[in-house]
Design a protein around this motif. Structure first.
Motif, PDB file in Angstrom:
ATOM      1  N   LEU A  38       0.404  -0.749  -0.080  1.00  0.00           N
ATOM      2  CA  LEU A  38       0.264   0.088   0.216  1.00  0.00           C
ATOM      3  C   LEU A  38       0.731   1.195   0.194  1.00  0.00           C
ATOM      4  N   ALA A  39       1.714   1.174   0.706  1.00  0.00           N
ATOM      5  CA  ALA A  39       3.102   2.616   0.622  1.00  0.00           C
ATOM      6  C   ALA A  39       3.497   2.851   0.133  1.00  0.00           C
ATOM      7  N   GLY A  40       3.903   1.222  -1.267  1.00  0.00           N
ATOM      8  CA  GLY A  40       4.754   1.249  -2.436  1.00  0.00           C
ATOM      9  C   GLY A  40       3.599   2.059  -3.148  1.00  0.00           C
ATOM     10  N   LEU A  41       2.595   1.797  -3.476  1.00  0.00           N
ATOM     11  CA  LEU A  41       1.765   2.658  -4.247  1.00  0.00           C
ATOM     12  C   LEU A  41       1.355   3.561  -3.741  1.00  0.00           C
ATOM     13  N   ALA A  42       0.963   3.993  -3.221  1.00  0.00           N
ATOM     14  CA  ALA A  42       0.348   5.902  -2.472  1.00  0.00           C
ATOM     15  C   ALA A  42       2.346   6.694  -3.574  1.00  0.00           C
ATOM     16  N   LEU A  43       3.430   6.231  -3.022  1.00  0.00           N
ATOM     17  CA  LEU A  43       4.044   6.577  -3.578  1.00  0.00           C
ATOM     18  C   LEU A  43       4.723   6.636  -5.342  1.00  0.00           C
ATOM     19  N   VAL A  44       4.176   5.573  -5.656  1.00  0.00           N
ATOM     20  CA  VAL A  44       4.100   5.287  -6.854  1.00  0.00           C
ATOM     21  C   VAL A  44       3.422   6.444  -8.079  1.00  0.00           C
ATOM     22  N   VAL A  45       1.302   6.383  -7.014  1.00  0.00           N
ATOM     23  CA  VAL A  45       0.933   7.439  -7.920  1.00  0.00           C
ATOM     24  C   VAL A  45       1.662   9.283  -7.651  1.00  0.00           C
ATOM     25  N   GLY A  46       2.160   8.788  -6.120  1.00  0.00           N
ATOM     26  CA  GLY A  46       2.145  10.618  -6.357  1.00  0.00           C
ATOM     27  C   GLY A  46       3.183  11.435  -6.939  1.00  0.00           C
ATOM     28  N   SER A  47       4.755  10.215  -7.571  1.00  0.00           N
ATOM     29  CA  SER A  47       5.445  10.518  -8.027  1.00  0.00           C
ATOM     30  C   SER A  47       5.210  10.295  -9.502  1.00  0.00           C
ATOM     31  N   SER A  48       4.357   9.622 -10.161  1.00  0.00           N
ATOM     32  CA  SER A  48       3.918   9.161 -11.472  1.00  0.00           C
ATOM     33  C   SER A  48       2.842  10.737 -11.132  1.00  0.00           C
ATOM     34  N   ARG A  49       2.066  11.933 -10.263  1.00  0.00           N
ATOM     35  CA  ARG A  49       1.964  13.146 -10.898  1.00  0.00           C
ATOM     36  C   ARG A  49       2.619  13.913 -10.697  1.00  0.00           C
ATOM     37  N   VAL A  50       3.997  14.030 -10.236  1.00  0.00           N
ATOM     38  CA  VAL A  50       4.719  15.086 -10.313  1.00  0.00           C
ATOM     39  C   VAL A  50       5.264  14.934 -11.510  1.00  0.00           C
ATOM     40  N   LEU A  51       5.989  13.137 -12.071  1.00  0.00           N
ATOM     41  CA  LEU A  51       6.292  13.731 -13.043  1.00  0.00           C
ATOM     42  C   LEU A  51       6.305  13.735 -14.134  1.00  0.00           C
ATOM     43  N   LEU A  52       4.965  13.441 -14.722  1.00  0.00           N
ATOM     44  CA  LEU A  52       3.926  14.897 -16.137  1.00  0.00           C
ATOM     45  C   LEU A  52       4.119  16.382 -16.173  1.00  0.00           C
ATOM     46  N   PRO A  53       3.917  17.006 -15.293  1.00  0.00           N
ATOM     47  CA  PRO A  53       4.994  18.466 -15.643  1.00  0.00           C
ATOM     48  C   PRO A  53       6.040  18.717 -16.770  1.00  0.00           C
ATOM     49  N   GLN A  54       6.780  17.038 -15.318  1.00  0.00           N
ATOM     50  CA  GLN A  54       8.612  17.703 -15.885  1.00  0.00           C
ATOM     51  C   GLN A  54       8.368  17.141 -16.563  1.00  0.00           C
ATOM     52  N   VAL A  55       8.250  15.541 -17.881  1.00  0.00           N
ATOM     53  CA  VAL A  55       8.213  15.378 -19.159  1.00  0.00           C
ATOM     54  C   VAL A  55       8.338  16.233 -19.997  1.00  0.00           C
ATOM     55  N   GLN A  56       6.775  16.926 -19.962  1.00  0.00           N
ATOM     56  CA  GLN A  56       5.743  17.696 -21.170  1.00  0.00           C
ATOM     57  C   GLN A  56       7.159  19.051 -21.109  1.00  0.00           C
ATOM     58  N   LEU A  57       7.385  20.043 -19.917  1.00  0.00           N
ATOM     59  CA  LEU A  57       7.936  20.834 -20.018  1.00  0.00           C
ATOM     60  C   LEU A  57       9.049  20.360 -20.707  1.00  0.00           C
ATOM     61  N   PHE A  58      10.286  19.399 -20.176  1.00  0.00           N
ATOM     62  CA  PHE A  58      10.781  18.763 -20.569  1.00  0.00           C
ATOM     63  C   PHE A  58      11.100  19.400 -22.541  1.00  0.00           C
ATOM     64  N   ALA A  59       9.942  18.130 -22.774  1.00  0.00           N
ATOM     65  CA  ALA A  59      10.140  17.747 -24.174  1.00  0.00           C
ATOM     66  C   ALA A  59      10.035  18.911 -25.045  1.00  0.00           C
ATOM     67  N   LEU A  60       9.826  20.058 -23.971  1.00  0.00           N
ATOM     68  CA  LEU A  60       8.955  21.580 -24.879  1.00  0.00           C
ATOM     69  C   LEU A  60      10.373  21.994 -25.016  1.00  0.00           C
ATOM     70  N   ARG A  61      11.255  21.928 -24.138  1.00  0.00           N
ATOM     71  CA  ARG A  61      12.551  22.995 -24.182  1.00  0.00           C
ATOM     72  C   ARG A  61      12.948  22.340 -24.993  1.00  0.00           C
ATOM     73  N   LEU A  62      13.359  21.278 -25.401  1.00  0.00           N
ATOM     74  CA  LEU A  62      13.864  19.999 -26.255  1.00  0.00           C
ATOM     75  C   LEU A  62      13.478  20.955 -27.858  1.00  0.00           C
ATOM     76  N   GLY A  63      12.459  20.459 -27.361  1.00  0.00           N
ATOM     77  CA  GLY A  63      11.861  20.593 -29.082  1.00  0.00           C
ATOM     78  C   GLY A  63      11.677  19.018 -29.587  1.00  0.00           C
ATOM     79  N   VAL A  64      11.696  18.022 -28.811  1.00  0.00           N
ATOM     80  CA  VAL A  64      11.481  16.708 -29.291  1.00  0.00           C
ATOM     81  C   VAL A  64      10.076  16.618 -28.800  1.00  0.00           C
ATOM     82  N   SER A  65       9.314  15.676 -29.841  1.00  0.00           N
ATOM     83  CA  SER A  65       8.156  14.974 -29.641  1.00  0.00           C
ATOM     84  C   SER A  65       7.715  14.900 -28.828  1.00  0.00           C
ATOM     85  N   LYS A  66       6.508  14.431 -27.656  1.00  0.00           N
ATOM     86  CA  LYS A  66       6.063  13.568 -26.377  1.00  0.00           C
ATOM     87  C   LYS A  66       5.826  12.483 -26.775  1.00  0.00           C
TER      88      LYS A  66
END
Length: 358
Positions: free
Chosen positions: A204-232
């Motif tokens: 259960l604790a692993g699942l909670a951390l997976v959900v939380g870190s995934s929620r943070v990862l999504l906007p990071q990846v979107q912004l990184f792709a935008l800066r590099l000019g690489v398609s998502k």
């Protein structure tokens, strides 16, 4: 709000934060796998089946959560690319390392069902993406994929129960003779020593951390792709897919170290099935997914290639064996090297053709 927060980060700091988020994903999923593996010992299933079902459910949880969040926010390329890219990373990179560094000898009766589910579920996904109008996967198709996942899990479980009823105690002797191990993950393994309460806590604790870190990862990846000019789709099928496949990688490395290659292969094959049925299914059920042309040009062909060439290798090995040994499949080490070359070429071709500027 999170994207605005990361917008102030310089590119190097943004990349570092992505790496940290991915590491948290990997560690939390690893603890979740420990809990799942500890609970698995009560089922009496073979190591390969445990890897293909219970452990794979845990190790594909990062991919599922990332893809569901991406679909919810309308990011189809990331939602689908994460699932497809993870299949490619699991099969070409992680299976390649497992075969090259370990000795993979598999029981034909155990691997046959799982391998057919893997190949056909991925192929059905590609066919559906090609046939649906405007290449959009509708929500009802996602629910069909999730229903097929339930069928796979039940069918695999009852097939294993049937095998155990037929052969009884001789299964343990056969597995020991073939080197596939017993019904535990490893004598003295940490996951075997967990109490029931601690196993549930890890899960259960692993699942909670997976959900939380995934929620943070999504906007990071979107912004990184935008800066590099690489398609998502490139970011999703490479960086994100590799990051969310870290649990499978750590499981494979542990399987090599503990001489439990069958468990590692089962985890990889099960993860492939779950990426097609669970990850893409859950994401599509959340929101319809548009399949971009890049998937038909490179991602789908590479995925099908690495999946179906493994079946050809199995058939080739079976033709060389006679009598009793025909019940075993051996994956040659040259195929592991071949898979790694395919994966390296896949990554290189994408970034050479996909990066517009840095």
């Amino acid at each position: 709000m999170l994207q605005e927060f990361f917008h102030s980060f310089p590119t190097w700091a943004l990349l570092l934060s992505i790496v940290v988020s991915i590491l948290i994903l990997g560690v939390s999923a690893d603890k979740m796998v420990d809990g799942a593996a500890s609970l698995a010992r009560y089922t009496g299933l073979s190591p390969l089946v445990i890897g293909a079902t219970i452990i794979s459910l845990g190790t594909t949880m990062p991919e599922m959560v990332v893809s569901v969040f991406a679909a919810f926010y309308g990011d189809s390329s990331l939602a689908l690319g994460n699932g497809v890219g993870s299949i490619i990373a699991d099969t070409a990179l992680i299976m390649g390392l497992l075969v090259l560094c370990g000795r993979v000898v598999l029981e034909r009766r155990s691997i046959s069902n799982v391998s057919w589910w893997r190949d056909l579920s991925a192929s059905a996904l590609v066919l559906a993406a090609f046939l649906f109008p405007q290449n959009i996967l509708p929500r009802w198709f996602g629910f069909i994929l999730l229903a097929l996942l339930v069928v796979f899990l039940l069918q695999t479980y009852f097939q294993q129960v049937h095998i155990k009823q037929q052969e009884g105690s001789s299964i343990a002797l056969n597995e020991a003779a073939s080197g596939s191990g017993g019904h535990s993950l490893e004598d003295g393994d940490e996951s075997e020593q967990l109490s029931l309460a601690r196993s549930l806590l890890y899960l259960l604790a692993g699942l909670a951390l997976v959900v939380g870190s995934s929620r943070v990862l999504l906007p990071q990846v979107q912004l990184f792709a935008l800066r590099l000019g690489v398609s998502k789709d490139i970011i999703a099928t490479t960086l994100v897919a590799f990051g969310t496949s870290l649990p499978e990688l750590t499981t494979a490395l542990a399987a090599i170290r503990k001489k439990k290659e069958a468990l590692g292969v089962g985890n990889i094959m099960g993860a492939d099935i779950l990426n097609a049925l669970f990850v893409v299914g859950a994401a599509t059920a959340t929101n319809p997914i548009r399949v971009e042309p890049a998937f038909f040009r490179i991602h789908f062909p590479v995925m099908l290639f690495v999946l179906w060439t493994l079946r050809l290798v199995f058939l080739g090995q079976l033709r060389k064996r006679e009598g009793r040994n025909r019940n075993q499949w051996t994956i040659p080490k040259w195929y592991g090297l071949f898979l790694l070359i395919v994966y390296a070429s896949y990554i290189l071709l994408q970034y050479l053709g996909g990066v517009k500027h840095i």
